[in-house]
Scaffold this active site. Structure first.
Site, mmCIF file in Angstrom:
data_model
loop_
_atom_site.group_PDB
_atom_site.id
_atom_site.type_symbol
_atom_site.label_atom_id
_atom_site.label_comp_id
_atom_site.label_asym_id
_atom_site.label_seq_id
_atom_site.Cartn_x
_atom_site.Cartn_y
_atom_site.Cartn_z
ATOM 1 N N GLY A 1 -30.669 8.577 57.521
ATOM 2 C CA GLY A 1 -31.208 9.691 58.314
ATOM 3 C C GLY A 1 -30.313 9.892 59.527
ATOM 4 N N ARG A 2 -30.887 10.501 60.566
ATOM 5 C CA ARG A 2 -30.079 10.802 61.747
ATOM 6 C C ARG A 2 -29.497 9.540 62.386
ATOM 7 N NH1 ARG A 2 -34.596 13.829 62.327
ATOM 8 N NH2 ARG A 2 -35.338 11.963 63.355
ATOM 9 N N ARG B 1 -32.917 7.169 49.542
ATOM 10 C CA ARG B 1 -33.619 7.728 48.380
ATOM 11 C C ARG B 1 -32.918 8.987 47.896
ATOM 12 N NH1 ARG B 1 -39.561 8.589 50.159
ATOM 13 N NH2 ARG B 1 -38.281 9.171 51.906
ATOM 14 N N ARG C 1 -37.795 -1.376 62.069
ATOM 15 C CA ARG C 1 -39.178 -1.805 62.280
ATOM 16 C C ARG C 1 -39.393 -3.183 61.673
ATOM 17 N NH1 ARG C 1 -40.043 1.417 65.481
ATOM 18 N NH2 ARG C 1 -41.719 2.907 65.730
ATOM 19 N N GLU D 1 -44.924 -8.230 66.269
ATOM 20 C CA GLU D 1 -44.428 -8.195 67.659
ATOM 21 C C GLU D 1 -45.592 -8.191 68.630
ATOM 22 O OE1 GLU D 1 -41.958 -4.727 68.126
ATOM 23 O OE2 GLU D 1 -40.646 -5.323 66.489
ATOM 24 N N HIS E 1 -37.182 -5.257 70.846
ATOM 25 C CA HIS E 1 -37.479 -3.867 70.474
ATOM 26 C C HIS E 1 -37.015 -2.893 71.564
ATOM 27 C CE1 HIS E 1 -40.257 -1.261 67.770
ATOM 28 N NE2 HIS E 1 -39.261 -0.543 68.255
ATOM 29 N N GLY F 1 -34.274 -0.747 71.041
ATOM 30 C CA GLY F 1 -33.313 0.177 70.408
ATOM 31 C C GLY F 1 -33.087 1.455 71.194
HETATM 32 C C1 DGY Z 1 -39.083 4.461 67.869
HETATM 33 O O1 DGY Z 1 -38.917 5.510 68.478
HETATM 34 O O2 DGY Z 1 -39.632 4.404 66.768
HETATM 35 C C2 DGY Z 1 -38.574 3.246 68.532
HETATM 36 O O3 DGY Z 1 -38.772 2.103 67.784
HETATM 37 C C3 DGY Z 1 -39.204 3.114 69.898
HETATM 38 O O4 DGY Z 1 -38.374 2.387 70.689
#
Ligand code: DGY
Length: 325
Positions: A155-156, A177, A238, A267, A285, A287
């Site tokens: 994806g992006r 996919r 995730r 988590e 977490h 990201g």
């Molecule tokens: C999201 O946007 O799904 C990230 O995991 C949040 O930090």
């Protein structure tokens, strides 16, 4: 009368200012996730909620919120929301795609480089005063440049990760996919391969698929066994996409060389087995956690909520089905 909105966790001042222009805001600025019952009580009289991935938005909560029209998540992932239950009640659900792609891709790369060059191990070594001088065979790592990068989920964010690989002269394979267009493949210099081939060929496997029942434990003992013993696994998407118990076992036994993880099962109470391992780089977490990106995510969520509450279709609607009710 302005619509009533609950903001479930601490956000930025400008987020609240924007929401307050359009809504009557009840903000939990304690930044502690509300327990299920408290969340239901605060949601009861609201038209909208701006929530985060730590809030469980399930059928029980929605049943206690008869006025609710929109659930606006400050995240791109929305596995904390029961979308089917929202559909059943014609409640719009929204997320924050786009604004966090580059920051999340940067973090995936931070983990890749960190795990490849053993950066947390060596930092600990210096801090503990153990460095006695240069040695030829000291802290040998893994080359990232010219290696094969396998991206699961194009994806992006997956594409943003692939773009960065060009600067490292990497070969990029991906599994999704649905194949991306030939034009995107050409731009990214990326080739589609089967999931098994990706596991076998890649020096770095980066997971970027959303979490769902279909992707639960996508990487378990069987998949880890298919990877190269020199491979490095990155999970920046995730918890639950990886079977953490199987990964700890594989890292212990050397089934794969290392891992870089930003997300975990259960988590923040991650499996403590990770803490005893040197060959894993751990992040809590983060990201999307840069100042600019988190501000942009919160504002995107606020705008989604206001759009939904002022009779517009919110720009990042997840469930068009809610509109068909
Ligand atoms: C999201 O946007 O799904 C990230 O995991 C949040 O930090």
């Amino acid at each position: 009368m302005k619509p009533k909105v609950l903001v479930t966790r601490e956000v930025f001042d400008e987020t609240l200012a924007y929401l307050s222009e359009h809504c009557e805001v009840d903000a939990n600025q304690d930044d502690i996730a509300l327990a299920a019952d408290a969340l239901a009580q605060r949601t009861h009289d609201k038209d909208g909620i701006v929530c985060s991935l730590t809030d469980r938005i399930d059928a029980t909560l929605l049943a206690r919120a008869p006025r609710l029209k929109v659930v606006s998540n400050i995240a791109v992932g929305y596995n904390n929301i029961d979308v089917a239950a929202c559909n059943a009640r014609a409640i719009m659900a929204t997320n924050t795609p786009g604004v966090l792609d580059d920051s999340t891709a940067d973090l995936a790369w931070t983990l890749m480089l960190g795990a490849a060059r053993r950066i947390t191990e060596v930092e600990r070594y210096i801090r503990e005063g153990d460095w006695k001088g240069w040695r030829l065979k000291q802290w040998l790592g893994t080359d990232v440049h010219h290696a094969t990068l396998g991206i699961v989920g194009m994806g992006r964010i997956g594409q943003a990760i692939a773009r960065r690989a060009q600067g490292f002269d990497m070969r990029v394979v991906y599994h999704n996919r649905k194949r991306v267009s030939e034009e995107i493949e050409r731009k990214l210099n990326a080739s589609w391969v089967s999931f098994d081939e990706l596991l076998k060929q890649s020096d770095f496997v980066v997971l970027q698929v959303p979490y769902s029942p279909e992707t639960h434990h996508l990487i378990g003992a069987a998949e880890l066994a298919k990877m190269k013993p020199t491979a490095i696994l990155i999970n920046s998407t995730r918890g639950g996409v990886v079977d953490d118990v199987a990964l700890i076992d594989a890292l212990r036994k050397g089934t794969i060389r290392a891992a870089g993880l930003d997300v975990f099962e259960n988590e923040p109470n991650l499996n403590r087995g990770f803490l005893a391992l040197d060959n894993v780089v751990l992040a809590p977490h983060i990201g999307s956690s840069t100042e600019a990106t988190r501000r942009a995510m919160a504002m995107t969520a606020a705008k989604n909520a206001v759009a939904a509450l002022t009779g517009m279709t919110p720009p990042n609607l997840i469930n068009a089905d809610a509109l068909r009710k």
